[in-house]
Design a protein around this motif. Structure first.
Motif, PDB file in Angstrom:
ATOM      1  N   UNK A 176      18.187  83.190  16.269  1.00 38.83           N
ATOM      2  CA  UNK A 176      18.285  82.495  15.249  1.00 38.83           C
ATOM      3  C   UNK A 176      17.494  82.746  14.157  1.00 38.83           C
ATOM      4  N   UNK A 177      16.462  83.110  13.996  1.00 40.71           N
ATOM      5  CA  UNK A 177      16.680  83.260  12.779  1.00 40.71           C
ATOM      6  C   UNK A 177      17.395  84.050  12.031  1.00 40.71           C
ATOM      7  N   UNK A 178      18.273  84.754  12.194  1.00 42.22           N
ATOM      8  CA  UNK A 178      19.587  85.675  11.421  1.00 42.22           C
ATOM      9  C   UNK A 178      20.254  83.663  11.041  1.00 42.22           C
ATOM     10  N   UNK A 179      20.238  82.886  11.750  1.00 43.55           N
ATOM     11  CA  UNK A 179      21.403  81.593  11.059  1.00 43.55           C
ATOM     12  C   UNK A 179      20.235  81.138  10.315  1.00 43.55           C
ATOM     13  N   UNK A 180      19.030  81.066  10.415  1.00 42.31           N
ATOM     14  CA  UNK A 180      18.338  80.045   9.485  1.00 42.31           C
ATOM     15  C   UNK A 180      18.687  80.724   8.110  1.00 42.31           C
ATOM     16  N   UNK A 181      18.844  81.654   7.771  1.00 42.27           N
ATOM     17  CA  UNK A 181      18.501  82.934   6.833  1.00 42.27           C
ATOM     18  C   UNK A 181      19.854  83.469   6.279  1.00 42.27           C
ATOM     19  N   UNK A 182      20.786  82.775   6.879  1.00 38.83           N
ATOM     20  CA  UNK A 182      22.213  82.923   6.913  1.00 38.83           C
ATOM     21  C   UNK A 182      22.591  83.724   6.873  1.00 38.83           C
ATOM     22  N   UNK A 183      22.476  84.656   7.252  1.00 42.29           N
ATOM     23  CA  UNK A 183      22.677  85.960   8.106  1.00 42.29           C
ATOM     24  C   UNK A 183      24.656  84.966   8.583  1.00 42.29           C
ATOM     25  N   UNK A 184      25.536  86.247   8.597  1.00 49.31           N
ATOM     26  CA  UNK A 184      26.536  85.248   9.186  1.00 49.31           C
ATOM     27  C   UNK A 184      27.238  86.610  10.006  1.00 49.31           C
TER      28      UNK A 184
END
Length: 230
Positions: free
Chosen positions: A187-195
């Motif tokens: 979830x955090x990865x998605x929120x900070x733009x990790x693709x």
């Protein structure tokens, strides 16, 4: 370090990286180089985050090595089935040894891309269960060493090879004990733009893709020098 100053420092580091890539390409002719992005792509994939996003990079529950008040924090989002993550694991292992007992902290978070990488999620579960017995890094390296053979049947064997209490390990794994922690990372990865993986954050600056060890070491040293000059 302020956000503007952070970005200015990173801009200077990028210029240094471009020169280092030339050296890497020369030495790679006689060595086994880490496969990396070209320098132009690496430069484009470096960015700083907003103050709100910065709060989501680290996680106190994640595995980490180094002091909590470290001057330099290196966070990696990884997938145990990612080839570039496997190469980065070798780099981080060396850097963890170099910066042992210093003001650098390494944090490992999970981004299993289950849609394309079967058993990536399960591998993260196995690593976190090994952490209960203080064998996270050992399992981390073992999983990457057996990357092409990852199955649920392999994990107990790896636990046994590492000297873990296999009964306790199997119980932890069967209970899916760390699902929420992994989902939090995702979830955090998605929120900070990790693709994709690997993705690194160095004092809040995001670099997507595998990084040569010599480059990562230079970046860490630059941030250490900057902090010491404040």
């Amino acid at each position: 370090m302020g956000q503007a100053k952070n970005i200015t420092l990173f801009t200077g580091i990028i210029l240094m990286i471009l020169g280092i890539f030339a050296l890497v390409s020369i030495f790679s002719k006689s060595a086994n180089p880490v496969v990396v992005q070209d320098s132009a792509k690496l430069a484009k994939n470096i960015s700083a985050l907003s103050s709100e996003q910065l709060k989501r990079i680290d996680n106190d529950l994640a595995f980490s090595i180094g002091p909590k008040n470290a001057k330099v924090v290196v966070v990696e989002f990884l997938d145990f089935k990612c080839d570039f993550c496997k190469e980065s694991a070798v780099t981080l292992r060396r850097l963890m040894a170099i910066y042992k007992n210093t003001s650098v902290r390494f944090v490992i978070r999970h981004l299993p891309l289950s849609d394309v990488h079967p058993f990536a999620m399960e591998a993260s579960r196995a690593a976190l269960c090994a952490r209960e017995q203080n064998k996270f890094l050992e399992m981390h390296y073992a999983l990457f060493s057996h990357q092409e053979k990852l199955t649920s049947l392999l994990f107990p064997q790896l636990a046994k090879n590492l000297g873990l209490d296999v009964v306790a390990f199997n119980r932890c794994y069967a209970e899916n004990k760390y699902e929420n922690l992994i989902l939090k990372d995702i979830s955090d990865a998605g929120d900070i733009g990790v693709t994709g993986t690997p993705t690194f954050f160095i004092n809040g600056n995001m670099i997507q893709g595998s990084i040569p060890g010599v480059v990562l070491e230079k970046i860490i040293n630059s941030f250490e020098d900057e902090e010491q000059s404040l």
